[in-house]
Scaffold this motif. Structure first.
Motif, PDB file in Angstrom:
ATOM      1  N   GLY A 125       0.838  -1.205   0.000  1.00 13.17           N
ATOM      2  CA  GLY A 125       0.000   0.000   0.000  1.00 13.17           C
ATOM      3  C   GLY A 125       0.868   1.248   0.000  1.00 13.17           C
ATOM      4  N   PRO A 126       0.198   2.397  -0.196  1.00 13.56           N
ATOM      5  CA  PRO A 126       0.960   3.641  -0.333  1.00 13.56           C
ATOM      6  C   PRO A 126       1.443   4.169   1.015  1.00 13.56           C
ATOM      7  N   GLY A 127       2.423   5.055   0.951  1.00 11.60           N
ATOM      8  CA  GLY A 127       2.845   5.810   2.134  1.00 11.60           C
ATOM      9  C   GLY A 127       3.731   5.034   3.085  1.00 11.60           C
TER      10      GLY A 127
ATOM     11  N   TYR B 287       2.831  10.958   7.819  1.00 12.75           N
ATOM     12  CA  TYR B 287       2.636   9.980   6.740  1.00 12.75           C
ATOM     13  C   TYR B 287       1.268   9.301   6.878  1.00 12.75           C
ATOM     14  N   GLU B 288       1.246   7.958   6.894  1.00 11.76           N
ATOM     15  CA  GLU B 288      -0.030   7.244   7.042  1.00 11.76           C
ATOM     16  C   GLU B 288      -0.470   7.176   8.501  1.00 11.76           C
TER      17      GLU B 288
END
Ligand code: SAM
Length: 238
Positions: free
Chosen positions: A46-48, A104-105
């Protein structure tokens, strides 16, 4: 980002007068590796990036040793909504408050699982980091500490202090671009001014935040007055 904002104006003076003690900790100082890493990729893809748990635990443990009892707050859009009541409890808190600011996340979920921490949100939107949220909470709480504001009486009347919004304020000149200050405020009749202000606070709340009225403690006369205003408003719309 944090130091310049918290070392200005009221908060600066409060710290100089030892009413408040704000310490800013750089999480990188608690990272064990030579690159002082505080984030890593998420398991599962996943991103981040995700903030690593180990520097956070190391920082909290060090602060606990230095400061004794602590109350840990995690600014998070998933937390309980911060409000004036919460600011009041923070301002009276005997323990040191720790705000762990995510980026960030967000942070590894084991931070919340592994320490007694409360998630608190400042609103239903997403910021890039927890610092601004922590600063909002610190500012709103610090001004409720006795002695921080010049005039404690102003706290009693301001918005949310009794589940009402505040009445409108005016200053000189008496007339500005054809708009006059309400005559009652020039009358010198303090009792009449107090009544007018209370009614204006009720009206403001009724028009802008009627949801607050459910928690306001009103006298029977005030309740009647609010009901009357609502009836008048309905009539003027029909
Ligand atoms: N991925 C997270 C989510 O969807 O819940 C949002 C992470 S946000 C980009 C990064 C950090 O900003 C959060 O860990 C939190 O510390 C802070 N933050 C963002 N919005 C906030 C809010 N409304 N109230 C308090 N803190 C907030």
């Amino acid at each position: 980002m944090v130091a310049p904002a918290l070392n200005e104006s009221m908060l600066k003076r409060a710290q100089e007068r030892h009413l408040l003690d704000i310490r800013i900790h750089q999480l990188r100082d608690y990272a064990a590796d030579k690159h002082r890493t505080t984030d890593d990729v998420p398991y599962g893809g996943g991103p981040g990036m995700v903030m690593k748990p180990d520097p956070i635990f190391a920082a909290v443990e060090k602060i606990r040793q230095e400061r004794g009892a602590v109350r840990i707050i995690i600014p998070s859009p998933q937390g309980n909504l911060f409000n004036q009541t919460m600011a009041g409890t923070f301002s009276k808190e005997e323990r040191s408050l720790i705000f762990i600011c995510g980026h960030y996340e967000g942070m590894d979920a084991r931070v919340k699982e592994g320490m007694p921490a409360e998630e608190v949100s400042i609103g239903d939107y997403i910021l890039t980091g927890g610092e601004l949220a922590a600063m909002v909470m610190i500012d709103a709480s610090a001004r409720l500490i006795p002695g921080v504001l010049g005039e404690p009486a102003s706290l009693e009347e301001e918005s949310f202090s009794s589940s009402l919004l505040e009445y409108p304020h005016y200053t000189r000149p008496v007339e500005f671009r054809g708009l006059r200050v309400p005559e009652i405020l020039l009358s010198g009749n303090h009792q009449a001014i107090r009544t007018w202000r209370k009614q204006q606070a009720l009206l403001n709340t009724l028009r802008k935040r009627p949801d607050l009225l459910a928690n306001a403690s009103l006298t029977e006369d005030e309740k009647e007055w609010v009901d009357q205003q609502q009836c008048d408003a309905i009539k003027s719309h029909s």
